[in-house]
Scaffold this active site. Structure first.
Site, PDB file in Angstrom:
ATOM      1  N   MET A 209     -12.191  -1.805  -4.594  1.00  0.00           N
ATOM      2  CA  MET A 209     -12.214  -1.240  -5.960  1.00  0.00           C
ATOM      3  C   MET A 209     -11.657  -2.196  -7.009  1.00  0.00           C
ATOM      4  O   MET A 209     -11.879  -2.004  -8.198  1.00  0.00           O
ATOM      5  CB  MET A 209     -11.449   0.085  -5.997  1.00  0.00           C
ATOM      6  N   HIS A 226      -1.654   6.799  -7.315  1.00  0.00           N
ATOM      7  CA  HIS A 226      -0.213   6.917  -7.022  1.00  0.00           C
ATOM      8  C   HIS A 226       0.241   5.910  -5.960  1.00  0.00           C
ATOM      9  O   HIS A 226       1.425   5.710  -5.753  1.00  0.00           O
ATOM     10  CB  HIS A 226       0.148   8.357  -6.612  1.00  0.00           C
TER      11      HIS A 226
HETATM   12  C1  LIG Z   1      -4.263   8.100   0.134  1.00  0.00           C
HETATM   13  S1  LIG Z   1      -5.910   7.677   0.549  1.00  0.00           S
HETATM   14  C2  LIG Z   1      -6.817   8.893  -0.385  1.00  0.00           C
HETATM   15  C3  LIG Z   1      -8.164   9.177   0.215  1.00  0.00           C
HETATM   16  C4  LIG Z   1      -8.981  10.232  -0.543  1.00  0.00           C
HETATM   17  N1  LIG Z   1      -9.185   9.898  -1.929  1.00  0.00           N
HETATM   18  C5  LIG Z   1      -8.325  11.577  -0.439  1.00  0.00           C
HETATM   19  O1  LIG Z   1      -7.762  12.095  -1.417  1.00  0.00           O
HETATM   20  O2  LIG Z   1      -8.373  12.131   0.655  1.00  0.00           O
HETATM   21  C6  LIG Z   1      -6.215   6.180  -0.382  1.00  0.00           C
HETATM   22  C7  LIG Z   1      -7.559   5.567  -0.098  1.00  0.00           C
HETATM   23  O3  LIG Z   1      -7.676   4.372  -0.881  1.00  0.00           O
HETATM   24  C8  LIG Z   1      -8.398   3.437  -0.110  1.00  0.00           C
HETATM   25  N2  LIG Z   1      -8.186   2.078  -0.620  1.00  0.00           N
HETATM   26  C9  LIG Z   1      -7.058   1.344  -0.580  1.00  0.00           C
HETATM   27  N3  LIG Z   1      -7.269   0.143  -1.139  1.00  0.00           N
HETATM   28  C10 LIG Z   1      -8.563   0.112  -1.536  1.00  0.00           C
HETATM   29  C11 LIG Z   1      -9.376  -0.857  -2.181  1.00  0.00           C
HETATM   30  N4  LIG Z   1      -8.885  -2.042  -2.525  1.00  0.00           N
HETATM   31  N5  LIG Z   1     -10.670  -0.546  -2.449  1.00  0.00           N
HETATM   32  C12 LIG Z   1     -11.173   0.667  -2.098  1.00  0.00           C
HETATM   33  N6  LIG Z   1     -10.447   1.634  -1.489  1.00  0.00           N
HETATM   34  C13 LIG Z   1      -9.159   1.361  -1.211  1.00  0.00           C
HETATM   35  C14 LIG Z   1      -7.838   3.638   1.289  1.00  0.00           C
HETATM   36  O4  LIG Z   1      -8.647   3.071   2.303  1.00  0.00           O
HETATM   37  C15 LIG Z   1      -7.755   5.159   1.346  1.00  0.00           C
HETATM   38  O5  LIG Z   1      -8.927   5.744   1.826  1.00  0.00           O
END
Ligand SMILES: C[S@@+](CC[C@H](N)C(=O)[O-])C[C@H]1O[C@@H](n2cnc3c(N)ncnc32)[C@H](O)[C@@H]1O
Length: 285
Positions: A209, A226
């Site tokens: 992202m 967060h």
């Molecule tokens: C706490 S989880 C939340 C997942 C989902 N949105 C939910 O509420 O169930 C954070 C998500 O951000 C993703 N993430 C972390 N860094 C990322 C990046 N650089 N690009 C895309 N996704 C990313 C992780 O793999 C994870 O699935």
């Protein structure tokens, strides 16, 4: 003993259950915070100041590094909520933001995992990756079914949506189930996408992202910002903005016209239906 699992529960009952589950999940926080305050000598520091002290006073007297002030403030907030300390509003007590650099180089998670950030750990450790993605998906499908039922209006009028950091797509699926005409995509890291259920309802895109978000009418972020400091949040939101095409002309709903009329300085307007879907809008100076 009995269990309500077989019964149809109302939304308020479900939400109450969810809150209670979270109380159990995070129950240890109070005792950890209490131990932390005791180890730091917070009660004695307050006592030496005559029974009342600001967070900055406490930090100075207990040797807490200024960069850790927001953490001390949160610990004290937990303990105040638990009735162990009492608080008068400090001018700065409303600040809840985490800033880059507040925590020094590493987050608590990194400190506990040999300096490895959480999203690097999901790449290295497949069982951790699976546990985290599945836990997010279970919680999210529960919450999102209710959120879509209770507040789904925000999705009306969209034709596409991308759920950034959407994991296994639980949120996107809940939205797609409720609004089948919305083309829903999920962008997440390759290690999350590789194990996502491919049911055809949602399009999964592996990526980062910070680099690129596929274009859509709307970007959805849940439990993502967060995890990041301020500067990273800004970078993520800049990519989100790029993903949403700038709005040109087009059909608008009444509230959208209203906003435009009022921003243009008109005081009121009236929509008069004249023939089928054709209306005249009168706008008053
Ligand atoms: C706490 S989880 C939340 C997942 C989902 N949105 C939910 O509420 O169930 C954070 C998500 O951000 C993703 N993430 C972390 N860094 C990322 C990046 N650089 N690009 C895309 N996704 C990313 C992780 O793999 C994870 O699935």
């Amino acid at each position: 003993m009995s269990c309500h699992a077989e019964q149809e529960l109302s939304t308020p009952d479900m939400l109450q259950g969810h809150i209670e589950l979270h109380h159990h999940l995070f129950g240890y926080l109070k005792s950890m915070a209490l131990r932390c305050a005791a180890d730091l000598g917070v009660p004695s520091a307050i006592h030496r100041r005559g029974g009342a002290a600001t967070i900055s006073d406490i930090a100075a007297d207990t040797g807490v590094h200024p960069a850790k002030l927001p953490h001390l403030r949160r610990i004290m907030r937990v303990l105040t909520g638990a009735g162990i300390f009492a608080a008068n509003d400090e001018p700065s007590s409303g600040r809840r933001r985490r800033r880059d650099g507040d925590t020094g180089a590493a987050t608590l998670y990194q400190a506990a995992h040999g300096g490895v950030p959480a999203w690097e750990m999901t790449k290295r450790d497949s069982s951790y990756n699976r546990a985290l993605n599945e836990a997010c998906a279970v919680d999210t499908s529960f919450v999102m079914d209710i959120a879509v039922r209770e507040g789904g209006d925000v999705f009306r009028g969209l034709s596409s949506l991308v759920d950034v950091g959407g994991g296994h797509g639980a949120a996107a699926m809940a939205i797609a189930r409720a609004f089948p005409h919305i083309k829903c995509s999920v962008l997440d890291l390759p290690q999350a996408i590789s194990e996502a259920p491919a049911d055809g309802m949602v399009n999964f895109v592996a990526g980062n992202m910070f680099e690129y978000i596929p274009p859509a009418n709307a970007v959805f972020l849940k439990y993502v910002l967060h995890c990041w400091g301020e500067q990273d949040c800004i970078k993520i939101l800049q990519q989100c903005k790029k993903a949403i095409p700038a709005r040109g002309g087009g059909e608008r709903e009444e509230h959208e016209w209203k906003k435009i009329f009022l921003e243009a300085g008109f005081s009121d307007y009236k929509i008069k239906p004249i023939l089928g879907f054709i209306s005249v809008i009168e706008v008053y100076p």
